[in-house]
Design a protein around this motif. Structure first.
Motif, PDB file in Angstrom:
ATOM      1  N   ARG A  80      -6.355  10.512  -3.257  1.00 42.20           N
ATOM      2  CA  ARG A  80      -6.784   9.811  -2.038  1.00 42.20           C
ATOM      3  C   ARG A  80      -6.646   8.333  -2.214  1.00 42.20           C
ATOM      4  O   ARG A  80      -6.014   7.883  -1.111  1.00 42.20           O
ATOM      5  CB  ARG A  80      -8.343  10.253  -1.607  1.00 42.20           C
ATOM      6  N   LEU A  81      -7.043   7.671  -3.230  1.00 40.78           N
ATOM      7  CA  LEU A  81      -6.885   6.362  -3.371  1.00 40.78           C
ATOM      8  C   LEU A  81      -5.261   5.918  -3.181  1.00 40.78           C
ATOM      9  O   LEU A  81      -5.045   4.985  -2.716  1.00 40.78           O
ATOM     10  CB  LEU A  81      -7.439   6.048  -4.695  1.00 40.78           C
ATOM     11  N   VAL A  82      -4.520   6.806  -4.068  1.00 44.62           N
ATOM     12  CA  VAL A  82      -3.213   6.349  -4.196  1.00 44.62           C
ATOM     13  C   VAL A  82      -2.445   6.500  -2.724  1.00 44.62           C
ATOM     14  O   VAL A  82      -1.326   5.656  -2.667  1.00 44.62           O
ATOM     15  CB  VAL A  82      -2.359   7.203  -5.243  1.00 44.62           C
ATOM     16  N   VAL A  83      -3.059   7.300  -1.884  1.00 50.28           N
ATOM     17  CA  VAL A  83      -2.541   7.385  -0.474  1.00 50.28           C
ATOM     18  C   VAL A  83      -2.964   6.458   0.429  1.00 50.28           C
ATOM     19  O   VAL A  83      -1.832   5.568   0.895  1.00 50.28           O
ATOM     20  CB  VAL A  83      -2.777   8.728   0.144  1.00 50.28           C
ATOM     21  N   VAL A  84      -4.020   5.953   0.191  1.00 51.30           N
ATOM     22  CA  VAL A  84      -4.860   5.192   1.329  1.00 51.30           C
ATOM     23  C   VAL A  84      -4.230   3.632   1.056  1.00 51.30           C
ATOM     24  O   VAL A  84      -4.231   2.995   1.732  1.00 51.30           O
ATOM     25  CB  VAL A  84      -6.115   5.090   1.585  1.00 51.30           C
ATOM     26  N   THR A  85      -3.957   3.259  -0.357  1.00 49.54           N
ATOM     27  CA  THR A  85      -3.575   2.100  -0.796  1.00 49.54           C
ATOM     28  C   THR A  85      -1.939   1.952  -0.460  1.00 49.54           C
ATOM     29  O   THR A  85      -1.521   1.016  -1.165  1.00 49.54           O
ATOM     30  CB  THR A  85      -4.021   1.657  -2.232  1.00 49.54           C
ATOM     31  N   GLY A  86      -1.327   2.721   0.106  1.00 43.32           N
ATOM     32  CA  GLY A  86       0.094   2.807  -0.008  1.00 43.32           C
ATOM     33  C   GLY A  86       0.907   2.994  -1.124  1.00 43.32           C
ATOM     34  O   GLY A  86       2.224   2.873  -1.143  1.00 43.32           O
ATOM     35  N   GLY A  87       0.271   3.626  -2.176  1.00 41.62           N
ATOM     36  CA  GLY A  87       1.064   4.105  -3.349  1.00 41.62           C
ATOM     37  C   GLY A  87       2.013   4.955  -3.158  1.00 41.62           C
ATOM     38  O   GLY A  87       3.188   4.878  -3.643  1.00 41.62           O
ATOM     39  N   VAL A  88       1.662   5.988  -2.411  1.00 39.55           N
ATOM     40  CA  VAL A  88       2.625   7.047  -2.180  1.00 39.55           C
ATOM     41  C   VAL A  88       3.681   6.620  -1.263  1.00 39.55           C
ATOM     42  O   VAL A  88       4.922   7.071  -1.811  1.00 39.55           O
ATOM     43  CB  VAL A  88       1.830   8.442  -1.586  1.00 39.55           C
ATOM     44  N   ASN A 261       0.211   0.856  -7.003  1.00 40.52           N
ATOM     45  CA  ASN A 261      -0.823   1.412  -6.300  1.00 40.52           C
ATOM     46  C   ASN A 261      -0.803   2.825  -6.778  1.00 40.52           C
ATOM     47  O   ASN A 261      -1.919   3.573  -6.537  1.00 40.52           O
ATOM     48  CB  ASN A 261      -1.042   0.987  -4.966  1.00 40.52           C
ATOM     49  N   PHE A 262       0.500   3.247  -6.932  1.00 39.81           N
ATOM     50  CA  PHE A 262       0.205   4.817  -7.456  1.00 39.81           C
ATOM     51  C   PHE A 262       0.594   4.856  -9.036  1.00 39.81           C
ATOM     52  O   PHE A 262      -0.530   5.783  -9.370  1.00 39.81           O
ATOM     53  CB  PHE A 262       1.946   5.503  -6.861  1.00 39.81           C
ATOM     54  N   PHE A 263       1.549   4.101  -9.559  1.00 35.26           N
ATOM     55  CA  PHE A 263       1.415   4.170 -11.105  1.00 35.26           C
ATOM     56  C   PHE A 263       0.337   3.949 -11.756  1.00 35.26           C
ATOM     57  O   PHE A 263       0.014   4.523 -12.866  1.00 35.26           O
ATOM     58  CB  PHE A 263       2.636   3.411 -11.533  1.00 35.26           C
ATOM     59  N   ILE A 264      -0.662   3.052 -11.371  1.00 31.65           N
ATOM     60  CA  ILE A 264      -1.504   2.382 -12.342  1.00 31.65           C
ATOM     61  C   ILE A 264      -2.727   3.510 -12.185  1.00 31.65           C
ATOM     62  O   ILE A 264      -3.119   3.817 -13.398  1.00 31.65           O
ATOM     63  CB  ILE A 264      -2.056   1.081 -11.814  1.00 31.65           C
ATOM     64  N   PRO A 265      -3.045   4.093 -11.306  1.00 31.04           N
ATOM     65  CA  PRO A 265      -4.141   5.063 -11.375  1.00 31.04           C
ATOM     66  C   PRO A 265      -3.684   6.351 -12.052  1.00 31.04           C
ATOM     67  O   PRO A 265      -4.397   6.679 -13.028  1.00 31.04           O
ATOM     68  CB  PRO A 265      -4.325   5.312  -9.956  1.00 31.04           C
TER      69      PRO A 265
END
Length: 474
Positions: A80-88, A261-265
């Motif tokens: 969810r976090l990587v989606v809402v922060t624009g990572g995906v 925002n995707f790769f770090i998590p």
């Protein structure tokens, strides 16, 4: 140990038939478990209901089960976090427009296969990462989730059962080591397993079939229907709204346009896994606890995400936990399925399904049929129980001893037992790996099984022919 006779296999049969015809996996698991507890309690239906209700609670008495369920919930939070922060969204943009690595259907599917194959240490994480990375890309190109689930899970099971330097390999070496310690066979477990891997034919043929279906664009059966439907929906969608599924959820912030925002998590979660395996194994990877390691990994990934998004001021403490809980909530259904799958595994063990199948199929087997026989029985057992690990734990010793009695090398028999064991992972609706694959790709679980099973059956048929050939030409 009680002998329930033919009633032992009623539970998996009821579950599988119900799952196929009702397409309701939770209902099918519940009714199958109810039948199992009724049989265990001398066919007393009331005690069967009581056993089912208590069994759901007792599932959490196993630390391994509990850690895995918590992992499922927590990975939902990270996703969810990587989606809402624009990572995906940024990752999709990076792959499609900046690097030009993804330009067609084939490249999306091949990327999913590569990611799954590279992260071979733990089967749940590699499927979830591959799914998170590619499911939006797949939708953009009109690839159905059924196809992505097939590619990801088949690649996962095939690679994880063949690499050896992971939990799968450690478990297999442990089973072989018992046979060595008892003097049944001679040699080092690692060397014996390494020699057996070339005969894990189901895995090698499955990988070859995935590559064939990716690069030939061929499809048939239920999978073709799913592909045609996805293509129709894709052609009728407005291209300008291709990101609409998740764009409304993305926070308005100038730093929400970075693939970091995707790769770090995600990478913090992945890289923690081998470290956790090393620590929990007292310095030995083969002794590490899989459930503990993935639990540690997702905790570490969540912690890193917390500091990453707060330091960049993308999220406040309040919004971080708000989004995290939304992600947890999205995993309730799949976690419920996993709880029931664990309980089904426990019921299957109490019913001694594996021992019963081995017992009724034992006897004098002609040498030429012995390798194929072990593969076939392992396949049936894994389909019925939904577990590859439980199957090869039973069938590797049986295969070794049968091989010695008819003059077949143990490596042939071990390879056949492993091959048959992974067949159930690819075809059983109660397989935990199949459940994770469905979740990772946003695919209806029963549709995943329904579309993948014909492909797996064809591959298994070729594997069986090869095993018979090996048996009669040795």
């Amino acid at each position: 140990m009680n002998d329930y006779g033919v009633w032992a296999i009623i539970t998996p049969v009821v579950t599988i038939i119900l799952a196929i015809f009702t397409r309701q996996v939770i209902l099918s698991l519940l009714l199958g478990i109810l039948v199992g507890f009724t049989v265990i309690n001398d066919h007393n239906f009331i005690l069967g209901i009581q056993g089912t209700i208590e069994g759901i609670i007792d599932t959490f008495s196993s630390p391994s089960n509990t850690k895995t369920i918590i992992f499922m919930l927590m990975i939902g939070g990270i996703m969810r976090l990587v989606v809402v922060t624009g990572g995906v969204r940024s990752l999709v943009h990076l792959l499609m427009e900046k690097t030009r690595l993804i330009e067609n259907k084939k490249s999306v599917q091949f990327l999913a296969m590569i990611i799954t194959s590279l992260i071979f240490i733990e089967s749940s994480i590699n499927q979830l990462i591959a799914g998170a990375t590619t499911k939006k890309l797949a939708k953009n190109y009109g690839i159905p989730p059924e196809k992505m689930a097939y590619i990801i899970q088949t690649s996962c099971v095939s690679v994880c059962s063949s690499v050896m330097i992971n939990g799968w390999g450690a478990a297999m070496m442990g089973v072989i080591g018992v046979q060595v310690s008892r003097g049944i066979i001679n040699g080092e477990p690692f060397d014996i397993l390494a020699g057996s891997m070339i005969h894990n034919i189901m895995a090698w043929l499955s990988l070859a079939s995935v590559l064939f279906y990716i690069f030939s664009n061929a499809s048939w059966g239920p999978m073709r229907t799913a592909e045609m439907q996805a293509l129709h929906e894709h052609l009728n969608n407005d291209p300008e709204n291709e990101h609409s599924e998740y764009s409304d959820d993305i926070i308005e912030h100038p730093k929400c346009h970075s693939s970091l925002n995707f790769f770090i998590p995600i990478l913090s979660t992945v890289f923690m896994l081998p470290i956790a395996l090393y620590i929990t194994g007292d310095g030995d990877f083969s002794k590490g606890s899989g459930s503990t390691s993935i639990y540690w990994s997702v905790m570490f990934g969540t912690t890193v995400s917390f500091f990453w998004f707060l330091i960049r001021r993308i999220l406040t403490i309040e919004t971080f936990f708000k989004e995290l809980y939304i992600g947890y909530a999205s995993m309730i259904k799949i976690s419920s399925v996993m709880i029931l799958a664990f309980l089904m595994g426990s019921v299957s063990a109490d019913l001694n399904i594996g021992a019963y199948i081995a017992q009724i199929t034992s006897g004098v087997i002609p040498a030429g049929f012995s390798i194929g026989f072990i593969f076939l029985i392992s396949a049936i057992m894994s389909l019925a129980t939904g577990t590859s690990w439980g199957t090869f734990a039973i069938m590797i010793p049986i295969g070794i001893q049968l091989g010695l009695s008819v003059g077949m090398p143990p490596e042939y028999m071990i390879g056949a037992a492993i091959s048959g064991s992974i067949f159930g992972d690819m075809t059983s609706p109660i397989s935990s790996d199949a459940i994770v694959a469905s979740m990772a790709t946003d695919c209806n679980h029963i549709e995943h099984i329904r579309t993948q099973m014909p492909y797996a059956l064809v591959t298994a048929s070729f594997a069986l022919v090869i095993y018979f050939y090996l048996g009669f030409t040795y």
